[in-house]
Design a protein around this motif. Structure first.
Motif, short mmCIF file in Angstrom:
data_model
loop_
_atom_site.label_atom_id
_atom_site.label_comp_id
_atom_site.label_asym_id
_atom_site.label_seq_id
_atom_site.Cartn_x
_atom_site.Cartn_y
_atom_site.Cartn_z
N THR A 259 76.01 66.29 100.30
CA THR A 259 76.14 66.69 98.90
C THR A 259 77.46 66.22 98.30
O THR A 259 78.30 67.02 97.88
N ASN A 260 77.64 64.91 98.24
CA ASN A 260 78.85 64.38 97.61
C ASN A 260 78.75 64.44 96.09
O ASN A 260 77.67 64.68 95.53
N HIS A 261 79.85 64.24 95.40
CA HIS A 261 79.88 64.43 93.95
C HIS A 261 79.00 63.41 93.23
O HIS A 261 78.38 63.72 92.20
N PRO A 269 70.48 68.86 89.78
CA PRO A 269 69.44 69.90 89.96
C PRO A 269 69.75 71.16 89.16
O PRO A 269 70.91 71.56 89.04
N ARG A 270 68.71 71.78 88.62
CA ARG A 270 68.87 73.09 87.98
C ARG A 270 69.03 74.17 89.03
O ARG A 270 69.75 75.14 88.85
N VAL A 271 68.26 74.00 90.13
CA VAL A 271 68.28 74.97 91.22
C VAL A 271 68.57 74.22 92.52
O VAL A 271 67.99 73.16 92.78
N ALA A 272 69.47 74.77 93.33
CA ALA A 272 69.81 74.20 94.63
C ALA A 272 69.56 75.26 95.70
O ALA A 272 70.08 76.38 95.60
N VAL A 295 81.15 71.49 94.27
CA VAL A 295 80.16 70.47 93.90
C VAL A 295 78.98 71.12 93.17
O VAL A 295 78.74 70.85 92.00
N LEU A 296 78.25 71.99 93.85
CA LEU A 296 77.02 72.54 93.29
C LEU A 296 77.24 73.46 92.09
O LEU A 296 76.45 73.46 91.14
N ALA A 308 74.53 74.21 89.19
CA ALA A 308 73.19 74.61 89.62
C ALA A 308 73.18 76.09 89.98
O ALA A 308 74.21 76.67 90.34
N LEU A 309 72.00 76.70 89.88
CA LEU A 309 71.81 78.03 90.44
C LEU A 309 71.63 77.85 91.94
O LEU A 309 70.67 77.21 92.38
N VAL A 310 72.56 78.38 92.73
CA VAL A 310 72.53 78.19 94.18
C VAL A 310 71.89 79.41 94.84
O VAL A 310 72.40 80.52 94.76
#
Length: 372
Positions: A259-261, A269-272, A295-296, A308-310
């Motif tokens: 998961t690099n920048h 993604p909206r959701v991760a 990142v996320l 993103a929503l994680v």
């Protein structure tokens, strides 16, 4: 993400309909795509149910998780041994992905069409048990999934192998991608305007800009950036629009190897979803702060994508100094969509490590998100 329907896509629709008549018993038609992230703690297991009832089981966690987690979950959905499965895939041969697959087969689940893996030469007891169990199914043998393989899921929905054994569709072999994690299979699931990516433990490499702004460090090759660029408009395949993905299955359980920048900025993604929990090595610290928080969920510096929503299946355990608890623990994660307008996300709350955070995540029952 909105796309034009190509002649090749129409062919996939036709072959998908034909496959219904040769695939054996399936679930009832639902006119929607379902993606279930089964909580196997430190590991990975994803069940995809197509609009026509086609089933694809990707990974099944560590040894004992097939029996203890995956089989009960399948039965809770009404997928019984008498139904069997259409397809099975091991993204790579690490035990926390492949370990429970033989247990699913040995519980009586026939795999009717194909059982695939990444073509690895890695050996071991658990791998041998998986290969042996496959011989009892109609699919018979475990074979390397071809790069570009299209799996019809019904109503035009498809799952496509976009990276296999260190090679990316539309690019070719990635230099240095020889680690077992970096030769993971990446699957792009597309249904009308909806896009989803899962890729095992695929690596995001290390380069100066990323290290400065996020602190990520890894010895793995950068397969992620090449894959993302190939998928985006102007790339080798251009399967995605400029809006990227709706949902990302975060590579390698939120390890900083992935998961690099650049990957995040392209995939947006909206959701991760992070598959994580008890059972990881003491030095893993999954999921990592550098990934989740820088990142996320970040914006600014080198991250241009919206946060993103994680959602995590659980909290990582054992927890270390680099472990993030910023994501929301929600148990099994379920995504459903008709492919148009919106997709919904819910969690079962079946969490043994950490609190049930569905309310805090905004998915106390389920939440609806727009498809770009």
């Amino acid at each position: 993400m909105k796309r034009n329907i190509s002649l090749a896509s129409r062919f996939v629709m036709i072959t998908g309909v034909l496959s219904i008549f040769c695939a054996g018993p399936q679930l009832a038609f639902s006119a929607s795509l379902e993606i279930h992230h089964i909580n196997v703690q430190q590991g990975d297991s994803t069940l995809i149910i197509g609009p026509d009832g086609t089933t694809l089981l990707i990974d099944a966690g560590k040894s004992s998780k097939g029996t203890g987690e995956v089989v009960p979950y399948l039965k809770s959905l009404g997928i019984l041994p008498s139904n069997g499965l259409s397809y099975m895939l091991a993204t790579h041969r690490d035990d926390d992905h492949l370990g429970g697959l033989d247990e699913v087969i040995n519980a009586g689940y026939n795999v009717r069409l194909n059982i695939w893996d990444n073509g690895s030469s890695k050996t071991g007891t658990q791998i041998s048990q998986f290969l042996k169990a496959a011989q009892k199914t109609t699919a018979r043998a475990v074979t390397k999934i071809p790069l570009g393989q299209v799996i019809p899921l019904g109503d035009g929905a498809i799952a496509r192998a976009v990276a296999v054994s260190g090679a990316v569709l539309g690019f070719g072999s990635v230099p240095g991608a020889t680690d077992e994690n970096d030769i993971s299979v990446a699957i792009l699931v597309q249904y009308k305007d909806f896009d989803y990516l899962t890729a095992g433990d695929l690596g995001g490499g290390q380069f100066a800009a990323d290290n400065i702004c996020t602190g990520r460090t890894t010895s793995q090759a950068n397969v992620e950036s090449i894959l993302a660029k190939s998928l985006m408009p102007g790339g080798g395949t251009s399967f995605l629009s400029i809006n990227g993905l709706e949902v990302l299955d975060v590579n390698h359980h939120g390890s900083e190897s992935s998961t690099n920048h650049e990957f995040m900025n392209l995939m947006t993604p909206r959701v991760a979803v992070i598959n994580v929990g008890a059972g990881q090595g003491s030095s893993y610290h999954h999921p990592r702060k550098d990934v989740v928080e820088k990142v996320l969920m970040a914006r600014g510096s080198c991250i241009t994508a919206k946060p993103a929503l994680v959602l995590q299946t659980e909290e990582g355990s054992p927890i270390g100094s680099n472990t993030s608890k910023a994501g929301f623990s929600v148990g099994d994660v379920i995504i459903k969509t008709t492919g148009v307008g919106t997709f919904t996300v819910s969690g079962t709350g079946a969490v043994s490590q950490g609190p049930d955070e569905r309310v805090s995540a905004g998915i106390s029952s389920s939440a609806s998100f727009p498809i770009d």
